[in-house]
Write an enzyme that holds these catalytic residues in place. Structure first.
Site, mmCIF file in Angstrom:
data_model
loop_
_atom_site.group_PDB
_atom_site.id
_atom_site.type_symbol
_atom_site.label_atom_id
_atom_site.label_comp_id
_atom_site.label_asym_id
_atom_site.label_seq_id
_atom_site.Cartn_x
_atom_site.Cartn_y
_atom_site.Cartn_z
ATOM 1 N N ASP A 174 28.117 58.455 5.079
ATOM 2 C CA ASP A 174 26.743 58.966 4.982
ATOM 3 C C ASP A 174 25.847 57.969 4.254
ATOM 4 O OD1 ASP A 174 24.691 60.713 5.521
ATOM 5 O OD2 ASP A 174 25.078 62.023 3.814
ATOM 6 N N HIS A 187 29.121 66.825 6.654
ATOM 7 C CA HIS A 187 29.335 66.612 5.206
ATOM 8 C C HIS A 187 29.691 67.910 4.484
ATOM 9 C CE1 HIS A 187 25.046 67.588 5.245
ATOM 10 N NE2 HIS A 187 24.665 66.347 5.459
ATOM 11 N N GLU A 221 21.678 64.269 13.511
ATOM 12 C CA GLU A 221 21.763 65.141 12.339
ATOM 13 C C GLU A 221 20.585 66.118 12.271
ATOM 14 O OE1 GLU A 221 22.666 65.005 7.542
ATOM 15 O OE2 GLU A 221 22.282 63.143 8.602
#
Length: 373
Positions: free
Chosen positions: A267, A209, A123
């Site tokens: 997440d 996301h 990420e």
């Protein structure tokens, strides 16, 4: 093993058939040997094991701890909840810290009650310093192909997703050079429509996301979400914890992208499975109250849930049809990770990971590699 009387999810809808398992794989009737083990799934749905391609930790452990022991604890919890294949995410850290995480991932072999580690989601740190969210701004840096290559080697080629802010210097060149080896995802970005479209043209194929840490939809400045929606080869992941995104916007995403492209993620962070309290994410303190996790300045810091719970929220509270939510939690993430020939479907030859769901879309039983947990 034979699973009988269930409504079996086939990737698009439901069929009435027996699910046959032999030697840890789903098999056809011609290859089945009756061993006397029968699971009666009457009144329930039989679905593939869930695949979470974006989460950080649980039960007090974080993937970024960089230890096999932490991955084992994470894998055991995830499997117990129905997540049989996991692709945890790293945070924004310098290369020496990320390297130790890769070493631990390469050394991990799942035990009998632990989820398989099918990939790593990087990420950070190639994100926008203006959209760090809960990432640590001290370690944000430009995209570095050499660094990625070194980390990939240490991981044993487990890095499957690499997040990037495409508007940053050198990002498009990085995407062009690496997109054939890893799936590039737009994340923590200030990109406008044109910059995002250029990134997809260069080879990016994923959105991290969706809605969070990126510009929103606007009728004069459509932004990266519109650029992604216009392409049929981009997969958006979305957090359905009931905190990050309003149900109407989740329904809108499924309408814009279609159920064949949407991916549910949790997440979640290290507090999952534990009580409210003080925790950490990426080295920053996090306060957890219920399913809300925040930095001390109020910034959302991941989630406090798991993918099975997100699936239930999507169906019960957000109005997503069960078959669409299941696609987004099984076959779609498997395809995005390139593991669709092994996981994400109940079909002969696939690894025999599956779950049973009741009328409330809650997991009642987990079968991991052909063995009930």
């Amino acid at each position: 093993m034979k699973i009988i009387n269930g409504r079996v999810f086939d990737g698009e809808g439901f069929t009435n058939q027996d699910v046959l398992i032999r030697d840890g794989r789903f098999v056809s009737p011609d290859d089945y040997v009756d061993d006397g083990q029968v699971v009666d799934a009457a009144g329930q749905v039989v679905a593939p094991g869930l695949v979470d391609l974006h989460f950080h930790g649980c039960v007090g452990r974080d993937f970024c701890d960089g230890t096999v022991e932490s991955i084992r604890a994470i894998g055991a919890y995830q499997a117990s909840q129905g997540v049989t294949a996991m692709c945890p995410a790293t945070m924004t850290f310098p290369e020496d810290v990320l390297g130790r995480i890769m070493d631990a991932a390469a050394a991990y072999e799942p035990g009998p009650t632990e989820a398989a580690l099918v990939g790593i989601n990087m990420e950070g740190p190639y994100i926008s310093p203006s959209k760090v969210g809960a990432q640590n701004p001290l370690y944000v840096q430009g995209a570095d192909e050499g660094m990625l290559s070194r980390l990939q080697q240490r991981s044993g080629n487990l890095i499957k997703l690499v997040d990037i802010a495409p508007e940053e210097p050198g990002a498009l060149e990085f995407i062009e050079r690496t997109a054939s080896d890893v799936r590039i995802s737009l994340a923590h970005t200030c990109a406008d429509y044109d910059q995002a479209a250029a990134a997809f043209q260069a080879g990016a194929r994923h959105m991290t996301h969706l809605y969070n840490a990126m510009p929103g939809l606007h009728h004069r400045n459509p932004g990266p979400i519109a650029a992604a929606a216009e392409r049929d080869d981009v997969t958006p992941e979305i957090i359905c914890d009931g905190v990050h995104i309003h149900p109407a916007m989740v329904r809108l995403a499924f309408t814009l992208f279609g159920p064949e492209r949407m991916i549910l993620i949790s997440d979640t962070m290290e507090a999952a499975g534990l009580d409210d309290g003080e925790y950490s994410l990426g080295g920053q303190p996090v306060t957890v109250r219920g399913n809300r996790a925040t930095l001390h300045d109020g910034t959302l810091a991941g989630s406090n849930t798991n993918l099975a719970l997100c699936l239930g929220v999507a169906v019960r509270d957000m109005g997503i049809p069960l078959e669409h939510a299941l696609r987004a939690a099984t076959c779609n993430p498997a395809r995005a990770l390139g593991i669709q020939d092994e996981r994400g479907a109940i079909a002969p030859g696939r690894i025999a990971d599956c779950i049973l769901l009741d009328d409330d879309a809650s997991v009642t039983k987990v079968i991991l590699r052909g063995t009930p947990l």
